[in-house]
Scaffold this active site. Structure first.
Site, PDB file in Angstrom:
ATOM      1  N   ARG A 226      24.450  77.303-140.055  1.00  0.00           N
ATOM      2  CA  ARG A 226      25.746  77.967-140.085  1.00  0.00           C
ATOM      3  C   ARG A 226      25.895  78.614-141.462  1.00  0.00           C
ATOM      4  O   ARG A 226      25.493  78.029-142.475  1.00  0.00           O
ATOM      5  CB  ARG A 226      26.888  76.958-139.904  1.00  0.00           C
ATOM      6  CG  ARG A 226      27.069  76.445-138.496  1.00  0.00           C
ATOM      7  CD  ARG A 226      27.659  77.500-137.560  1.00  0.00           C
ATOM      8  NE  ARG A 226      27.930  76.969-136.238  1.00  0.00           N
ATOM      9  CZ  ARG A 226      27.090  77.050-135.193  1.00  0.00           C
ATOM     10  NH1 ARG A 226      25.933  77.657-135.310  1.00  0.00           N
ATOM     11  NH2 ARG A 226      27.423  76.548-134.024  1.00  0.00           N
TER      12      ARG A 226
ATOM     13  N   GLU B 280      31.025  85.793-139.125  1.00  0.00           N
ATOM     14  CA  GLU B 280      30.314  86.506-138.042  1.00  0.00           C
ATOM     15  C   GLU B 280      31.295  87.191-137.111  1.00  0.00           C
ATOM     16  O   GLU B 280      32.366  86.645-136.860  1.00  0.00           O
ATOM     17  CB  GLU B 280      29.446  85.503-137.268  1.00  0.00           C
ATOM     18  CG  GLU B 280      28.347  84.934-138.158  1.00  0.00           C
ATOM     19  CD  GLU B 280      27.497  83.868-137.469  1.00  0.00           C
ATOM     20  OE1 GLU B 280      27.717  83.599-136.276  1.00  0.00           O
ATOM     21  OE2 GLU B 280      26.617  83.318-138.137  1.00  0.00           O
TER      22      GLU B 280
ATOM     23  N   HIS C 119      22.613  86.128-135.655  1.00  0.00           N
ATOM     24  CA  HIS C 119      22.806  84.786-135.078  1.00  0.00           C
ATOM     25  C   HIS C 119      22.166  84.712-133.683  1.00  0.00           C
ATOM     26  O   HIS C 119      22.865  84.649-132.670  1.00  0.00           O
ATOM     27  CB  HIS C 119      24.303  84.427-135.004  1.00  0.00           C
ATOM     28  CG  HIS C 119      24.531  82.966-134.741  1.00  0.00           C
ATOM     29  ND1 HIS C 119      25.643  82.297-135.162  1.00  0.00           N
ATOM     30  CD2 HIS C 119      23.772  82.029-134.112  1.00  0.00           C
ATOM     31  CE1 HIS C 119      25.576  81.024-134.789  1.00  0.00           C
ATOM     32  NE2 HIS C 119      24.431  80.845-134.141  1.00  0.00           N
TER      33      HIS C 119
END
Ligand code: 8YV
Length: 313
Positions: A232, A261, A279
């Site tokens: 993360r 994000e 991601h």
């Protein structure tokens, strides 16, 4: 009558189709009036399905007092209000293990891509620079170097297996040493960073890990070290990382995850010493299907009053 669920965001189409044919599903992200939708569902909604990035906040769960399950399409549950769920005895399930191999593969790909400057090389080749200017600058070897893994869970273990194939010397930093691990346990992240060439971040985001990759850790990693993050963005002090990359205070980074994000700091776009991914470490058909099946199986188990397959402890 089928059970009513709130779906926070889109899933893999085949999974969403199965979900929508088995339950009465309301699509939260498509609603123009989410407050109205929540109030309409307050007496009927018994479950929430979401992904790792969106999770579900207490402000949503508070409006749905009959929710008795939160099923997450993803292993990370940091975006779910776990404290609220625990307080209200709402079990949370996630999708561990099925994604570990793909996430580990992407971590390896990012280490190779950043060290071997594959994206720079690709641009160099496409721009026709090879015939004009000759070969591109030399890069750094991966084979035989020292790797540190921050977070030795299922993803860390899958990564370590691969690193063995690269003849790497492997240490790991974890809450505690793993009983059967053949790799070196280092209790201090800073100490581990000082002794490796590649620092891989595979820990989950918890109050104990958020912000862990700070200036002191990056200083310890040093100008020859690479940071690879497939966990993360919140584990890293992102502005500090950007400035360390801009000033070559670390050799490079491979990043699949970011703080805000889907937004990536603009400054990173200008840098050749970072390889960026949107991601996507678990983003293969095979893994996403397996994750979806686990979401469906956990819901099936819950509604037939069987033991959940992968509850978050
Ligand atoms: C997914 C993830 O990208 O598993 C996780 O925690 O972050 C990823 O696998 C995400 O949950 C799917 O949208």
């Amino acid at each position: 009558m089928s059970h009513t669920l709130l779906l926070m965001g889109p899933l893999l189409p085949s999974v969403q189709q199965t979900l929508e044919s088995s339950y009465t599903v309301h699509r939260f992200w498509e609603s123009d009036d989410q407050a109205k939708l929540l109030s309409e569902l307050s007496s009927s909604c018994v479950g929430v399905v979401t992904d790792g990035g969106r999770g579900v906040e207490a402000s949503v769960l508070e409006k749905l007092p009959h929710v008795k399950i939160v099923s997450v399409f993803g292993v990370g549950v940091d975006a779910v209000d776990l404290a609220y769920c625990a307080k209200h005895h709402i079990p949370v399930t996630n999708t561990p293990d099925v994604l570990s191999d793909d996430v580990a593969d992407l971590a390896i790909a990012l280490a190779l891509a950043s060290s071997r400057m594959m994206v720079v090389g690709d641009r160099y080749a496409r721009a026709g620079r090879w015939p004009r200017e000759g070969g591109m600058p030399l890069t750094r070897r991966v084979m035989g170097k020292r790797a540190g893994i921050f977070g030795m869970g299922s993803i860390g273990e899958a990564l370590a297996k691969r690193l063995v194939g690269f003849g790497m010397d492997i240490s790991y930093c974890n809450r505690s040493a793993k009983a059967n691990s053949e790799h070196r346990f280092v209790a201090s992240l800073e100490e581990m960073a000082a002794s490796v060439d590649y620092l891989f971040v595979t820990a989950s985001a918890t109050p104990g890990t958020i912000g862990a990759i700070n200036a002191a850790v990056l200083d310890a990693l040093g100008p020859d070290g690479y940071l690879i993050n497939v966990s993360r963005g919140t584990l890293v002090d992102e502005p500090v990382l950007v400035s360390y990359l801009q000033n070559n205070k670390i050799a490079g980074a491979g990043l699949d995850v970011f703080n805000d994000e889907p937004n990536i700091p603009d400054a990173l776009f200008a840098l050749d010493n970072v390889v960026l991914q949107p991601h996507h470490a678990s983003g293969t058909w095979e893994t996403r299907e397996a994750m979806g099946q686990l979401v469906l199986d956990n819901l099936g188990a819950h509604f037939s009053e069987k033991a959940l397959l992968t509850p978050v402890s």
